[in-house]
Design an enzyme around this catalytic site. Structure first.
Site, mmCIF file in Angstrom:
data_model
loop_
_atom_site.group_PDB
_atom_site.id
_atom_site.type_symbol
_atom_site.label_atom_id
_atom_site.label_comp_id
_atom_site.label_asym_id
_atom_site.label_seq_id
_atom_site.Cartn_x
_atom_site.Cartn_y
_atom_site.Cartn_z
ATOM 1 N N TYR A 38 -1.195 -4.493 -4.480
ATOM 2 C CA TYR A 38 -0.616 -3.752 -3.391
ATOM 3 C C TYR A 38 -1.230 -2.599 -2.959
ATOM 4 C CZ TYR A 38 3.246 -1.559 -1.240
ATOM 5 O OH TYR A 38 4.257 -0.852 -0.229
ATOM 6 N N LYS A 44 -3.011 -1.757 0.585
ATOM 7 C CA LYS A 44 -2.733 -0.572 1.340
ATOM 8 C C LYS A 44 -3.993 0.653 1.679
ATOM 9 C CE LYS A 44 1.714 -1.463 2.136
ATOM 10 N NZ LYS A 44 2.408 -1.858 3.216
ATOM 11 N N ILE A 74 10.961 5.175 -1.729
ATOM 12 C CA ILE A 74 12.104 5.236 -0.603
ATOM 13 C C ILE A 74 13.143 4.266 -1.249
ATOM 14 C CG2 ILE A 74 12.652 4.753 1.910
ATOM 15 C CD1 ILE A 74 10.608 6.975 1.351
ATOM 16 N N THR A 111 14.789 1.631 -0.926
ATOM 17 C CA THR A 111 14.685 0.263 -0.371
ATOM 18 C C THR A 111 15.007 -1.078 -1.220
ATOM 19 O OG1 THR A 111 12.413 -0.133 0.049
ATOM 20 C CG2 THR A 111 13.386 1.229 1.650
#
Length: 256
Positions: free
Chosen positions: A157, A161, A190, A192
């Protein structure tokens, strides 16, 4: 007073949940006409209906962002419906399997890189080709604080990014002569579903992660969407090639 995106036609990729959904709702409130894109048609239909009830315009387009032909189709359909493409918010991605590198397969790595990095390259290429015909536009991609930081399990990941942020700078130089601006937003924690997935839905660890942010909490999808809306608007006309952290101070070295 007119909205930030009044009269603009744009696309939100990854609109079915989280930051993407918050962005679609906000952009419509700010006066944009939208194509909303994700894999799940039923979620898109529900969101489009919600936006319509609020007086906005949103056309659902189901697509697979790992397929180049789908990116071409997204741009073609959006332009066919609205006559032009003024902006794009590329928010779709995957957390991957988020396990230590020694436990990760080559297939896991490839899936994360293809979804988070190659798909962004395909998105930007298709969108900018149309914006060049329009005479300009603006693009925002969702990167991550993990482009400059790390957590155990974030190898693929973080690499995807960081690659997005590297792509961004070269793209900004190439696209500026066509009056196309491109920026990344780099969220921290965040609240989510994707963030919860990274912590395997462990509420204790998830809550501790939020408290570790200097502001004492996780960010919200709406706060993140507000930054994207600003960067896509004419108020950010002198901003391009920037990866902007929106992380409540979490990535400041030494703060933990």
């Amino acid at each position: 007073m007119s909205g930030l995106l009044e009269g603009k036609a744009g696309v939100v990729i990854g609109a079915s949940s989280g930051i993407g959904r918050a962005a679609a709702e906000l952009f419509a409130d700010e006066g944009a006409k939208l194509a909303i894109v994700a894999r799940r048609q039923e979620r898109l239909n529900e969101l489009a209906e919600q936006i319509a009830r609020s007086g906005g315009t949103a056309v659902p387009i189901a697509a697979d962002i790992t397929r180049s032909e789908d990116h071409a189709r997204i741009v073609e359909e959006t332009t066919s419906i609205f006559g032009r493409l003024d902006f794009a918010f590329n928010n779709a991605g995957t957390i991957g399997n988020f396990v230590p590198m020694l436990e990760q397969s080559e297939e896991d790595w490839t899936h994360t890189i293809d979804t988070n990095l190659k798909a962004i390259w395909m998105s930007v290429r298709a969108q900018a080709t149309q914006m060049k015909k329009n005479g300009g536009g603006a693009i925002v991609n969702t990167s991550s604080w993990l482009a400059v930081g790390a957590l155990p399990g974030s190898t693929s990941y973080s690499a995807s990014k960081a690659g997005m942020d590297g792509l961004l700078r070269a793209a900004a130089l190439e696209l500026a002569p066509f009056d196309i601006r491109i920026n990344n937003i780099n969220p921290g924690g965040i609240d989510t579903d994707m963030t919860r997935q990274a912590f395997q839905d462990d509420e204790t660890v998830f809550a501790a992660f939020g408290k570790a942010h200097p502001i004492g909490r996780l960010g919200t999808p709406r706060e993140t969407a507000e930054l994207a809306a600003f960067l896509l608007s004419s108020r950010a006309a002198n901003i391009t090639g920037q990866a902007i952290l929106i992380d409540g101070g979490y990535s400041i070295p030494g703060q933990r």
